[in-house]
Design a protein around this motif. Structure first.
Motif, PDB file in Angstrom:
ATOM      1  N   VAL A  52      13.439  11.721   2.702  1.00 49.14           N
ATOM      2  CA  VAL A  52      13.713  10.423   2.441  1.00 49.14           C
ATOM      3  C   VAL A  52      12.471   9.881   1.789  1.00 49.14           C
ATOM      4  CG1 VAL A  52      13.758   8.424   4.001  1.00 49.14           C
ATOM      5  CG2 VAL A  52      14.697  10.354   5.006  1.00 49.14           C
ATOM      6  N   PHE A  53      12.848   8.922   0.952  1.00 44.59           N
ATOM      7  CA  PHE A  53      11.679   8.668  -0.071  1.00 44.59           C
ATOM      8  C   PHE A  53      10.985   7.167   0.574  1.00 44.59           C
ATOM      9  CE2 PHE A  53      10.291   5.647  -3.705  1.00 44.59           C
ATOM     10  CZ  PHE A  53       9.568   6.636  -4.292  1.00 44.59           C
ATOM     11  N   ARG A  54       9.762   7.490   0.723  1.00 42.11           N
ATOM     12  CA  ARG A  54       8.817   6.258   1.152  1.00 42.11           C
ATOM     13  C   ARG A  54       7.902   5.831   0.316  1.00 42.11           C
ATOM     14  NH1 ARG A  54       7.536   8.612   6.869  1.00 42.11           N
ATOM     15  NH2 ARG A  54       7.804  10.365   5.384  1.00 42.11           N
ATOM     16  N   GLY A  55       7.793   6.737  -0.596  1.00 39.10           N
ATOM     17  CA  GLY A  55       6.380   6.312  -1.634  1.00 39.10           C
ATOM     18  C   GLY A  55       5.373   6.669  -1.127  1.00 39.10           C
ATOM     19  N   GLU A  56       4.382   7.051  -1.849  1.00 35.21           N
ATOM     20  CA  GLU A  56       3.065   7.541  -1.655  1.00 35.21           C
ATOM     21  C   GLU A  56       2.424   6.455  -1.022  1.00 35.21           C
ATOM     22  OE1 GLU A  56       2.266  10.726  -1.056  1.00 35.21           O
ATOM     23  OE2 GLU A  56       4.420  10.925  -1.648  1.00 35.21           O
ATOM     24  N   PRO A  57       1.272   6.788  -0.007  1.00 25.36           N
ATOM     25  CA  PRO A  57       0.195   5.576   0.339  1.00 25.36           C
ATOM     26  C   PRO A  57      -0.570   4.830  -0.924  1.00 25.36           C
ATOM     27  CG  PRO A  57      -0.286   7.761   1.286  1.00 25.36           C
ATOM     28  CD  PRO A  57       0.855   7.789   0.852  1.00 25.36           C
ATOM     29  N   THR A  58      -0.987   3.657  -0.845  1.00 23.54           N
ATOM     30  CA  THR A  58      -1.509   3.283  -2.040  1.00 23.54           C
ATOM     31  C   THR A  58      -2.858   4.195  -2.486  1.00 23.54           C
ATOM     32  OG1 THR A  58      -2.371   1.509  -0.465  1.00 23.54           O
ATOM     33  CG2 THR A  58      -1.254   0.914  -2.292  1.00 23.54           C
ATOM     34  N   ASP A  59      -3.455   4.679  -1.358  1.00 22.51           N
ATOM     35  CA  ASP A  59      -4.571   5.504  -1.890  1.00 22.51           C
ATOM     36  C   ASP A  59      -4.348   6.535  -2.852  1.00 22.51           C
ATOM     37  OD1 ASP A  59      -6.514   4.053  -0.483  1.00 22.51           O
ATOM     38  OD2 ASP A  59      -6.891   5.593   1.199  1.00 22.51           O
ATOM     39  N   LEU A  60      -3.089   7.304  -2.791  1.00 25.21           N
ATOM     40  CA  LEU A  60      -2.848   8.336  -3.511  1.00 25.21           C
ATOM     41  C   LEU A  60      -2.098   7.860  -4.948  1.00 25.21           C
ATOM     42  CD1 LEU A  60      -1.525  10.762  -0.742  1.00 25.21           C
ATOM     43  CD2 LEU A  60      -3.688  11.017  -1.955  1.00 25.21           C
ATOM     44  N   ARG A  61      -2.155   6.486  -5.160  1.00 25.73           N
ATOM     45  CA  ARG A  61      -1.611   5.901  -6.485  1.00 25.73           C
ATOM     46  C   ARG A  61      -2.429   5.629  -7.621  1.00 25.73           C
ATOM     47  NH1 ARG A  61       3.572   2.257  -4.700  1.00 25.73           N
ATOM     48  NH2 ARG A  61       4.144   3.494  -2.909  1.00 25.73           N
ATOM     49  N   ALA A  70     -10.416  12.426  -2.093  1.00 26.40           N
ATOM     50  CA  ALA A  70     -10.851  13.875  -2.422  1.00 26.40           C
ATOM     51  C   ALA A  70     -12.256  14.081  -1.847  1.00 26.40           C
ATOM     52  CB  ALA A  70     -10.685  14.054  -3.652  1.00 26.40           C
ATOM     53  N   VAL A  71     -13.018  12.862  -1.901  1.00 30.25           N
ATOM     54  CA  VAL A  71     -14.476  12.906  -1.421  1.00 30.25           C
ATOM     55  C   VAL A  71     -14.399  13.385   0.005  1.00 30.25           C
ATOM     56  CG1 VAL A  71     -16.609  11.680  -0.936  1.00 30.25           C
ATOM     57  CG2 VAL A  71     -15.595  11.882  -3.165  1.00 30.25           C
ATOM     58  N   ARG A  72     -13.544  12.536   0.736  1.00 29.62           N
ATOM     59  CA  ARG A  72     -13.176  12.818   2.132  1.00 29.62           C
ATOM     60  C   ARG A  72     -12.726  13.944   2.566  1.00 29.62           C
ATOM     61  NH1 ARG A  72      -9.677   8.395   3.700  1.00 29.62           N
ATOM     62  NH2 ARG A  72      -9.853   9.135   5.735  1.00 29.62           N
ATOM     63  N   LEU A  73     -12.312  15.023   1.477  1.00 25.52           N
ATOM     64  CA  LEU A  73     -11.850  16.375   1.756  1.00 25.52           C
ATOM     65  C   LEU A  73     -10.570  16.324   2.319  1.00 25.52           C
ATOM     66  CD1 LEU A  73     -15.042  18.477   2.698  1.00 25.52           C
ATOM     67  CD2 LEU A  73     -14.009  18.383   0.474  1.00 25.52           C
ATOM     68  N   GLN A  74      -9.977  15.203   1.876  1.00 25.95           N
ATOM     69  CA  GLN A  74      -8.392  15.278   2.407  1.00 25.95           C
ATOM     70  C   GLN A  74      -7.691  16.113   1.470  1.00 25.95           C
ATOM     71  OE1 GLN A  74      -7.145  13.352   4.991  1.00 25.95           O
ATOM     72  NE2 GLN A  74      -9.230  13.164   5.514  1.00 25.95           N
ATOM     73  N   GLY A  75      -6.768  17.044   2.028  1.00 25.57           N
ATOM     74  CA  GLY A  75      -6.108  18.111   1.320  1.00 25.57           C
ATOM     75  C   GLY A  75      -5.105  17.473   0.284  1.00 25.57           C
ATOM     76  N   ARG A  76      -4.423  16.181   0.570  1.00 27.58           N
ATOM     77  CA  ARG A  76      -3.417  15.545  -0.174  1.00 27.58           C
ATOM     78  C   ARG A  76      -4.149  14.992  -1.294  1.00 27.58           C
ATOM     79  NH1 ARG A  76       1.626  13.755   1.403  1.00 27.58           N
ATOM     80  NH2 ARG A  76       1.040  11.643   1.037  1.00 27.58           N
ATOM     81  N   GLY A  77      -5.365  14.417  -1.044  1.00 22.88           N
ATOM     82  CA  GLY A  77      -6.494  13.815  -2.035  1.00 22.88           C
ATOM     83  C   GLY A  77      -6.679  14.706  -3.070  1.00 22.88           C
ATOM     84  N   ILE A  78      -7.170  15.957  -2.410  1.00 23.49           N
ATOM     85  CA  ILE A  78      -7.734  16.847  -3.441  1.00 23.49           C
ATOM     86  C   ILE A  78      -6.514  17.415  -4.403  1.00 23.49           C
ATOM     87  CG2 ILE A  78      -8.834  19.212  -3.560  1.00 23.49           C
ATOM     88  CD1 ILE A  78     -10.295  18.638  -1.189  1.00 23.49           C
ATOM     89  N   ILE A  79      -5.363  17.685  -3.903  1.00 19.39           N
ATOM     90  CA  ILE A  79      -4.368  17.997  -4.825  1.00 19.39           C
ATOM     91  C   ILE A  79      -4.160  17.010  -5.742  1.00 19.39           C
ATOM     92  CG2 ILE A  79      -1.750  18.487  -4.672  1.00 19.39           C
ATOM     93  CD1 ILE A  79      -1.954  19.494  -1.829  1.00 19.39           C
ATOM     94  N   GLN A  80      -4.071  15.567  -5.543  1.00 13.46           N
ATOM     95  CA  GLN A  80      -3.773  14.719  -6.340  1.00 13.46           C
ATOM     96  C   GLN A  80      -4.965  14.617  -7.543  1.00 13.46           C
ATOM     97  OE1 GLN A  80      -0.979  13.631  -5.779  1.00 13.46           O
ATOM     98  NE2 GLN A  80      -0.706  11.577  -5.959  1.00 13.46           N
TER      99      GLN A  80
ATOM    100  N   VAL B 216       3.215   5.806 -14.912  1.00 11.67           N
ATOM    101  CA  VAL B 216       4.015   5.103 -14.086  1.00 11.67           C
ATOM    102  C   VAL B 216       4.410   5.632 -13.035  1.00 11.67           C
ATOM    103  CG1 VAL B 216       6.481   3.571 -14.609  1.00 11.67           C
ATOM    104  CG2 VAL B 216       5.031   3.958 -16.523  1.00 11.67           C
ATOM    105  N   TYR B 217       4.746   6.947 -12.882  1.00  7.11           N
ATOM    106  CA  TYR B 217       5.297   7.448 -11.732  1.00  7.11           C
ATOM    107  C   TYR B 217       4.124   7.603 -10.538  1.00  7.11           C
ATOM    108  CZ  TYR B 217       9.794   9.390 -13.519  1.00  7.11           C
ATOM    109  OH  TYR B 217      10.917   9.351 -14.074  1.00  7.11           O
ATOM    110  N   LEU B 218       3.124   7.514 -11.167  1.00  2.14           N
ATOM    111  CA  LEU B 218       1.992   7.775 -10.108  1.00  2.14           C
ATOM    112  C   LEU B 218       1.877   6.359  -9.449  1.00  2.14           C
ATOM    113  CD1 LEU B 218      -0.423   9.722  -9.093  1.00  2.14           C
ATOM    114  CD2 LEU B 218      -1.950   8.454 -10.698  1.00  2.14           C
ATOM    115  N   ARG B 219       1.766   5.393  -9.945  1.00  2.57           N
ATOM    116  CA  ARG B 219       1.782   4.102  -9.655  1.00  2.57           C
ATOM    117  C   ARG B 219       2.822   3.671  -8.714  1.00  2.57           C
ATOM    118  NH1 ARG B 219      -3.113   1.073 -10.576  1.00  2.57           N
ATOM    119  NH2 ARG B 219      -4.205   2.478 -11.855  1.00  2.57           N
ATOM    120  N   ARG B 220       4.009   4.349  -8.998  1.00  3.74           N
ATOM    121  CA  ARG B 220       5.109   3.730  -8.099  1.00  3.74           C
ATOM    122  C   ARG B 220       5.174   4.748  -7.015  1.00  3.74           C
ATOM    123  NH1 ARG B 220       8.548   0.376 -11.263  1.00  3.74           N
ATOM    124  NH2 ARG B 220       6.821  -0.704 -12.406  1.00  3.74           N
ATOM    125  N   GLY B 221       4.153   5.610  -6.823  1.00  2.00           N
ATOM    126  CA  GLY B 221       4.228   6.452  -5.769  1.00  2.00           C
ATOM    127  C   GLY B 221       5.434   7.751  -5.586  1.00  2.00           C
TER     128      GLY B 221
END
Lengths: 129, 278
Positions: A52-61, A70-80, B216-221
């Motif tokens: 289900v598409f919810r979109g990423e949280p704003t922090d990962l955009r 990434a500095v907080r050593l969050q796995g998803r943040g480091i990948i991003q 664009v994709y990154l910004r749209r999540g």
């Protein structure tokens, strides 16, 4: 033989860029791998949520948000962060070409390359039509 | 199935896709999105975001190998990138507005076309002997190495090539693919570039085009780290392996098989899109 000397310079520049890009991709892959390891250790047993598409949280955009995660050593943040490094490789290639065409005194292609760089910057800065 | 198991499965699938993509020259991106959506039930927006990232990885990763051969024409590539990057931003912006079912159907049609091109192969275009005024002005004519020394070529139909490249960029942004096949065709058929020059220049352009959409994709999540991770690492490893094997492999049969696989995926995508199940 001006034509040949231009060709040689083009080729030398391309070889430098090629090696630079490969280094960038390997660095990006290493960062993604580290982040992926942390992510899977922490969340590997959870149920996946990709159906289900919810979109990423704003922090990962945004780059700044990703960096903070990434500095907080969050796995998803480091990948991003690794993915951002990867995104930067074509950008570096174009930026380096601006420099190379300047060295070759090829004004026409300095302008062409700057246009491409501007479109990329527009997109990465969050611009969309 | 938990996240770890799904991640490993996606990694293996991406590895195979990247391997086949490198061997056939079509790129792995074109079969990963159908694989993720049809086999793993992943939302097409996440699938497209993850695939786009892997496209950049293969393009940038292969650049060094392509450059050594000395075929790519950086001026043609850079000039056409104005069209592909603008097209990519338009396509990616469109992707966030169109219903996912429509995107699935368009994806299926592009897949069908790629299957057709893959199984047939592209014939070497007839060389042009007369220089073109616009191409001369843009200093696009160049030469490439052959066993008998450098061979020069003339570039044709720059406006047509530019227009086709805008379309290739828009599709790349819309579907998260490299659309390398389309780029090669634009350069072969319209601009009459030698095959080696068009394929290597296309690889150079794919990464830059994809980066324009990725912003664009990154910004749209659309880019989910947990999903993009196995796809990127898998495709990258697969394409490196594929490039190693390529020198000795006979690709004719493989292209045909890959063409059939892509064709089946295309029909599945169109069917799922039309029946509103994606």
């Amino acid at each position: 033989m001006t034509h040949r000397s231009i060709g040689w310079t083009d080729h030398r520049v391309e070889v430098i860029i090629g090696n630079l890009l490969r280094a960038g991709v390997l660095l990006a892959a290493a960062v993604v791998l580290v982040g992926g390891g942390i992510f899977l250790v922490r969340h590997g047993s959870a149920a996946p949520h990709y159906a289900v598409f919810r979109g990423e949280p704003t922090d990962l955009r945004t780059p700044s948000g990703v960096l903070a995660e990434a500095v907080r050593l969050q796995g998803r943040g480091i990948i991003q962060l690794g993915l951002l490094i990867l995104l930067a490789t074509p950008l570096a290639r174009v930026a380096f070409s601006v420099f190379a065409f300047t060295m070759e005194r090829d004004r026409l292609y300095v302008i062409v390359t700057l246009i491409v760089l501007a479109v990329l910057a527009f997109s990465l800065a969050g611009g969309a039509l | 199935m938990n996240t770890l198991e799904l991640t490993l499965l996606i990694w293996v699938g991406s590895l195979v896709a990247g391997f086949l993509g490198a061997l056939t020259g079509l790129g792995g991106g074109i079969i990963i999105t159908p694989l993720l959506t049809l086999a793993f039930g992943i939302d097409i927006r996440y699938a497209v975001g993850a695939t786009l990232v892997s496209v950049i990885a293969t393009s940038s990763g292969a650049a060094a190998a392509y450059v050594k051969e000395g075929f790519s024409n950086i001026r043609i590539g850079m000039f056409l990138e104005i069209a592909t990057t603008v097209g990519a931003v338009v396509g990616a912006s469109l992707a966030t507005r169109l219903p996912t079912t429509t995107i699935a159907v368009i994806f299926g049609i592009v897949l069908l076309y790629s299957a057709y091109v893959s199984s047939r192969g592209v014939p070497e275009p007839a060389a042009v002997s007369q220089p073109d005024r616009l191409a001369t002005l843009l200093r696009m004519d160049s030469s490439y190495p052959t066993p008998d020394g450098p061979k020069s070529y003339h570039v044709h139909a720059v406006p047509a090539g530019f227009g086709l490249m805008f379309g290739a960029g828009a599709l790349s942004g819309l579907l998260g693919i490299g659309s390398g096949a389309l780029k090669v065709i634009a350069m072969d058929r319209a601009m009459r570039l030698p095959f080696k020059v068009s394929t290597t220049t296309s690889n150079f352009m794919i990464g830059v085009t994809a980066a324009a959409s990725a912003g664009v994709y990154l910004r749209r999540g659309y880019i989910d780290p947990g999903l993009a991770m196995p796809v990127m690492l898998g495709v990258l490893a697969g394409s490196i392996l594929g490039a190693r094997v390529l020198s000795g492999a006979r690709t004719r049969v493989l292209r045909l098989v890959f063409g059939v696989v892509v064709g089946v995926l295309a029909i599945e995508m169109i069917y799922h899109g039309l029946s509103g199940r994606l």
